[in-house]
Design a protein around this motif. Structure first.
Motif, PDB file in Angstrom:
ATOM      1  N   PRO A   1       1.253   9.099 -21.601  1.00  0.00           N
ATOM      2  CA  PRO A   1       1.104   7.665 -21.338  1.00  0.00           C
ATOM      3  C   PRO A   1      -0.209   7.376 -20.608  1.00  0.00           C
ATOM      4  O   PRO A   1      -0.614   8.128 -19.725  1.00  0.00           O
ATOM      5  CB  PRO A   1       2.317   7.337 -20.467  1.00  0.00           C
ATOM      6  N   LEU A   2      -0.845   6.292 -21.002  1.00  0.00           N
ATOM      7  CA  LEU A   2      -2.072   5.858 -20.355  1.00  0.00           C
ATOM      8  C   LEU A   2      -1.825   4.533 -19.650  1.00  0.00           C
ATOM      9  O   LEU A   2      -1.079   3.692 -20.143  1.00  0.00           O
ATOM     10  CB  LEU A   2      -3.199   5.696 -21.384  1.00  0.00           C
ATOM     11  N   PRO A   3      -2.450   4.319 -18.490  1.00  0.00           N
ATOM     12  CA  PRO A   3      -2.233   3.067 -17.770  1.00  0.00           C
ATOM     13  C   PRO A   3      -2.930   1.898 -18.462  1.00  0.00           C
ATOM     14  O   PRO A   3      -4.066   2.010 -18.896  1.00  0.00           O
ATOM     15  CB  PRO A   3      -2.849   3.346 -16.390  1.00  0.00           C
ATOM     16  N   LEU A   4      -2.225   0.790 -18.571  1.00  0.00           N
ATOM     17  CA  LEU A   4      -2.771  -0.454 -19.088  1.00  0.00           C
ATOM     18  C   LEU A   4      -2.500  -1.501 -18.010  1.00  0.00           C
ATOM     19  O   LEU A   4      -1.341  -1.770 -17.684  1.00  0.00           O
ATOM     20  CB  LEU A   4      -2.095  -0.844 -20.400  1.00  0.00           C
ATOM     21  N   PHE A   5      -3.547  -2.053 -17.442  1.00  0.00           N
ATOM     22  CA  PHE A   5      -3.408  -2.974 -16.322  1.00  0.00           C
ATOM     23  C   PHE A   5      -3.276  -4.405 -16.835  1.00  0.00           C
ATOM     24  O   PHE A   5      -4.162  -4.921 -17.493  1.00  0.00           O
ATOM     25  CB  PHE A   5      -4.591  -2.824 -15.367  1.00  0.00           C
ATOM     26  N   HIS A   6      -2.142  -5.037 -16.528  1.00  0.00           N
ATOM     27  CA  HIS A   6      -1.878  -6.413 -16.941  1.00  0.00           C
ATOM     28  C   HIS A   6      -2.441  -7.412 -15.936  1.00  0.00           C
ATOM     29  O   HIS A   6      -2.924  -8.465 -16.336  1.00  0.00           O
ATOM     30  CB  HIS A   6      -0.371  -6.640 -17.093  1.00  0.00           C
ATOM     31  N   ALA A   7      -2.356  -7.120 -14.640  1.00  0.00           N
ATOM     32  CA  ALA A   7      -2.850  -8.043 -13.611  1.00  0.00           C
ATOM     33  C   ALA A   7      -2.992  -7.289 -12.293  1.00  0.00           C
ATOM     34  O   ALA A   7      -2.298  -6.302 -12.051  1.00  0.00           O
ATOM     35  CB  ALA A   7      -1.879  -9.220 -13.432  1.00  0.00           C
ATOM     36  N   VAL A   8      -3.888  -7.771 -11.451  1.00  0.00           N
ATOM     37  CA  VAL A   8      -4.072  -7.205 -10.121  1.00  0.00           C
ATOM     38  C   VAL A   8      -4.359  -8.337  -9.148  1.00  0.00           C
ATOM     39  O   VAL A   8      -4.974  -9.342  -9.529  1.00  0.00           O
ATOM     40  CB  VAL A   8      -5.200  -6.139 -10.107  1.00  0.00           C
ATOM     41  N   GLN A   9      -3.875  -8.207  -7.933  1.00  0.00           N
ATOM     42  CA  GLN A   9      -4.121  -9.214  -6.897  1.00  0.00           C
ATOM     43  C   GLN A   9      -4.388  -8.506  -5.576  1.00  0.00           C
ATOM     44  O   GLN A   9      -3.652  -7.595  -5.200  1.00  0.00           O
ATOM     45  CB  GLN A   9      -2.904 -10.141  -6.743  1.00  0.00           C
ATOM     46  N   GLN A  10      -5.434  -8.935  -4.902  1.00  0.00           N
ATOM     47  CA  GLN A  10      -5.703  -8.459  -3.550  1.00  0.00           C
ATOM     48  C   GLN A  10      -5.497  -9.630  -2.602  1.00  0.00           C
ATOM     49  O   GLN A  10      -5.889 -10.754  -2.912  1.00  0.00           O
ATOM     50  CB  GLN A  10      -7.119  -7.916  -3.449  1.00  0.00           C
ATOM     51  N   GLN A  11      -4.874  -9.359  -1.466  1.00  0.00           N
ATOM     52  CA  GLN A  11      -4.500 -10.440  -0.555  1.00  0.00           C
ATOM     53  C   GLN A  11      -4.522  -9.934   0.878  1.00  0.00           C
ATOM     54  O   GLN A  11      -3.997  -8.866   1.171  1.00  0.00           O
ATOM     55  CB  GLN A  11      -3.081 -10.898  -0.915  1.00  0.00           C
ATOM     56  N   ASP A  12      -5.124 -10.715   1.773  1.00  0.00           N
ATOM     57  CA  ASP A  12      -4.994 -10.452   3.191  1.00  0.00           C
ATOM     58  C   ASP A  12      -3.653 -11.004   3.625  1.00  0.00           C
ATOM     59  O   ASP A  12      -3.285 -12.129   3.248  1.00  0.00           O
ATOM     60  CB  ASP A  12      -6.134 -11.125   3.977  1.00  0.00           C
ATOM     61  N   ILE A  13      -2.913 -10.209   4.380  1.00  0.00           N
ATOM     62  CA  ILE A  13      -1.577 -10.625   4.817  1.00  0.00           C
ATOM     63  C   ILE A  13      -1.430 -10.336   6.315  1.00  0.00           C
ATOM     64  O   ILE A  13      -2.302  -9.743   6.933  1.00  0.00           O
ATOM     65  CB  ILE A  13      -0.452  -9.896   4.052  1.00  0.00           C
ATOM     66  N   THR A  14      -0.281 -10.711   6.840  1.00  0.00           N
ATOM     67  CA  THR A  14       0.106 -10.354   8.205  1.00  0.00           C
ATOM     68  C   THR A  14       1.361  -9.510   8.133  1.00  0.00           C
ATOM     69  O   THR A  14       2.351  -9.909   7.498  1.00  0.00           O
ATOM     70  CB  THR A  14       0.374 -11.618   9.046  1.00  0.00           C
ATOM     71  N   LEU A  15       1.308  -8.325   8.737  1.00  0.00           N
ATOM     72  CA  LEU A  15       2.517  -7.483   8.859  1.00  0.00           C
ATOM     73  C   LEU A  15       3.274  -7.955  10.093  1.00  0.00           C
ATOM     74  O   LEU A  15       2.723  -7.936  11.200  1.00  0.00           O
ATOM     75  CB  LEU A  15       2.151  -6.014   8.986  1.00  0.00           C
ATOM     76  N   MET A  16       4.507  -8.355   9.891  1.00  0.00           N
ATOM     77  CA  MET A  16       5.361  -8.849  10.977  1.00  0.00           C
ATOM     78  C   MET A  16       6.352  -7.775  11.370  1.00  0.00           C
ATOM     79  O   MET A  16       6.859  -7.057  10.507  1.00  0.00           O
ATOM     80  CB  MET A  16       6.123 -10.100  10.527  1.00  0.00           C
ATOM     81  N   GLU A  17       6.657  -7.693  12.657  1.00  0.00           N
ATOM     82  CA  GLU A  17       7.711  -6.778  13.112  1.00  0.00           C
ATOM     83  C   GLU A  17       9.052  -7.260  12.598  1.00  0.00           C
ATOM     84  O   GLU A  17       9.320  -8.454  12.570  1.00  0.00           O
ATOM     85  CB  GLU A  17       7.743  -6.723  14.639  1.00  0.00           C
ATOM     86  N   GLY A  18       9.867  -6.306  12.215  1.00  0.00           N
ATOM     87  CA  GLY A  18      11.228  -6.688  11.822  1.00  0.00           C
ATOM     88  C   GLY A  18      11.611  -6.338  10.440  1.00  0.00           C
ATOM     89  O   GLY A  18      10.951  -6.007   9.570  1.00  0.00           O
TER      90      GLY A  18
END
Length: 148
Positions: A131-148
């Motif tokens: 199998p070969l990878p076929l990329f349908h979509a990609v997203q990069q996002q800055d987020i906040t990691l919250m405790e919990g």
């Protein structure tokens, strides 16, 4: 060409594609930008035991092989990314939620700013069964990691 050479060539091609997912994702994404998407929620969760949970949505039309939503997170040094689980995707044209979790050592990540990359990727059947990878979509996002 022998079977061994074909498998070697296919394996090399797969590793090259995996080493540069952004370039492949952009070219595939340009073809289907409005129909296939992946998003990342603006907050993630970090449990006391080091379990990281990331989430978002995805939409894909179809796949000939298994389709997955994978995610990774970085904090501080952008060259160091930690894989955070994977979710099997249903490619029926509808929007679906994804959630990936992975337990890291408790000192790997901390609450606060982080950067996430989510990828909607298909393991597409190829000659020789590799199998070969076929990329349908990609997203990069800055987020906040919250405790919990």
């Amino acid at each position: 060409m022998s079977l061994r050479q074909v498998i070697g060539a296919a394996t090399g091609a797969a590793f090259l594609l995996l080493a540069a997912p952004s370039a492949v994702a952009v070219s595939v994404g340009a073809l289907s930008a409005s129909s296939e998407t992946v998003t990342v929620d603006s907050t993630g969760h970090l449990a006391a035991d080091g379990t990281v949970t990331l989430s978002g949505t995805y939409r894909c039309l179809r796949g000939t092989g298994p389709v997955l939503v994978s995610s990774s997170v970085s904090q501080g040094d952008p060259r160091i990314r930690y894989g955070i689980g994977g979710t099997a995707a249903v490619c029926d044209g509808a929007e679906h939620r994804w959630t990936n979790s992975e337990k890291r050592t408790s000192d790997t990540l901390e609450p606060g700013a982080a950067h996430v990359e989510a990828t909607l990727m298909e393991l597409s059947p190829a000659l020789g069964g590799l199998p070969l990878p076929l990329f349908h979509a990609v997203q990069q996002q800055d987020i906040t990691l919250m405790e919990g």
